[in-house]
Design an enzyme around this catalytic site. Structure first.
Site, short mmCIF file in Angstrom:
data_model
loop_
_atom_site.label_atom_id
_atom_site.label_comp_id
_atom_site.label_asym_id
_atom_site.label_seq_id
_atom_site.Cartn_x
_atom_site.Cartn_y
_atom_site.Cartn_z
N ASP A 275 -26.10 38.04 59.29
CA ASP A 275 -25.34 38.47 60.45
C ASP A 275 -24.19 39.40 60.07
O ASP A 275 -23.77 40.24 60.86
CB ASP A 275 -24.78 37.22 61.15
CG ASP A 275 -24.08 37.53 62.46
OD1 ASP A 275 -24.50 38.47 63.15
OD2 ASP A 275 -23.11 36.83 62.78
N CYS A 324 -15.42 26.62 44.19
CA CYS A 324 -15.19 27.81 45.01
C CYS A 324 -16.46 28.65 45.15
O CYS A 324 -16.79 29.11 46.25
CB CYS A 324 -14.09 28.64 44.36
SG CYS A 324 -13.85 30.27 45.08
#
Length: 370
Positions: A275, A324
């Site tokens: 997207d 992370c």
């Protein structure tokens, strides 16, 4: 087998709001054809009949925009018909929709609840932080409209979560926002750092790494305080960190260290790998003429997944990299000297883990004991 994820834009980038930070409006400006109008039922059928038979155990259809409800309930009823028609392997089908809430009425609520659509409702905190960026086409703030929709969702039993874009306005008010959500009983929350345009123009809407880091720290300790009382909300980012600390696979692609395999489909059937990358260089084909095999071959040709694995040496050597994973590719900046990418919020995550990691480990230990 990884479940298939198909994101569909029934109304392309058409929207009844003008949010200041809209990343998709930025993407449309940077491709040859901008908004592509409404998706036809024929295109919808082709998307479903070419994806559903390839699913092994489950498939996710995610309807986004623009504003997907502009396409009308009839379109989504047709989607359910096609899903029933082409589900030859009897896999689990999960439907979800992201909405700004403007078009939602009682009929929509009955449809969403009755067909178990997981619904994301966009809300950026309290009135002041929300209306700062999320305004209707008339220029008026949309806060009261969103609350009206939330009340309808509660009344009709719609499954929904709150999606909040973290701007500088939001990041400066974690206590007020968390308290407001808590008082409303919103137990499923998702916070997304405000995204830069494809061509970076500095820190997006006042969200500096330092401010974002402080926001995450304050939000976590508000969450932790309620967790210790057995009444913490589900906050997606924290839940994914906890999953990784427990040795489980995170469900969000930004926590995986590389982009996932998904199909983002524009209104005319054109498909892209994500997207956040629905621009001409990333076009993989069109479901009206191409099959899934050809689309996947094009994904390999442009090395989309491989590019997301080019993480800077500094990141890979960081003590927090396993948690992370350098975040979402769209938030990374390319470093020529290392031929790798580094998350623009790197400092924020270091601040967060420096302060909160030990307490997250304590949470994981108590979960393991239970």
């Amino acid at each position: 087998m990884e479940p298939l994820a198909v994101m569909i834009k029934p109304a392309s980038g058409l929207c009844n709001m003008k949010c200041a930070y809209c990343f998709y409006r930025d993407e449309m400006k940077k491709r040859e054809r901008g908004s592509l109008g409404f998706m036809s039922e024929e295109t919808l059928k082709n998307v479903i009949r070419k994806t559903l038979p390839r699913a092994k155990e489950s498939i996710y259809y995610i309807f986004q925009g623009g504003e997907p409800t502009l396409r009308g309930i009839g379109f989504f009823q047709k989607a359910l018909e096609y899903q029933k028609q082409y589900n030859k392997n009897h896999v689990m089908i999960y439907n979800s929709i992201q909405t700004n809430g403007y078009c939602i009425d009682e009929e929509w609520c009955r449809f969403l609840a009755g067909n178990k659509f997981l619904t994301g409702l966009s809300l950026d905190g309290i009135r002041e932080t929300h209306d700062a960026c999320r305004r209707g086409a008339d220029g008026e703030g949309s806060f009261k409209n969103v609350l009206r929709t939330a009340d309808l969702f509660d009344k009709y039993g719609v499954m929904y979560n709150i999606l909040t874009v973290v701007t500088g306005f939001v990041a400066e008010n974690p206590e007020k926002i968390y308290g407001f959500y808590k008082n409303r009983g919103w137990r499923h929350q998702q916070y997304i750092a405000c995204m830069e345009p494809l061509v970076p123009e500095g820190d997006g809407y006042g969200l500096t790494p330092e401010l974002y880091g402080e926001f995450l720290i304050k939000l976590f300790y508000l969450f932790l305080s309620d967790w210790e009382r057995g009444r913490a909300p589900f906050i997606r980012q924290f839940e994914n960190y906890i999953q990784k600390l427990l040795g489980l696979i995170p469900e969000a692609c930004e926590h995986a260290g590389k982009c996932g395999r998904q199909y983002a489909v524009e209104a005319d059937g054109t498909v892209y790998p994500c997207d956040f990358y629905m621009t001409d260089p990333y076009c993989l084909g069109n479901f009206n003429r191409d099959n899934l095999k050809g689309i996947d071959e094009r994904r390999r040709e442009i090395l989309f997944l491989e590019e997301s694995e080019k993480i800077s040496a500094e990141c890979r050597c960081c003590q927090y990299f396993s948690l992370c994973r350098s975040g979402c590719q769209r938030n990374r900046r390319y470093e020529r000297e290392t031929d790798g990418y580094k998350d623009r919020f790197c400092k924020a995550y270091k601040m967060f883990f420096d302060r909160c990691l030990e307490d997250m480990k304590r949470v994981c230990k108590e979960i393991s004991v239970k």
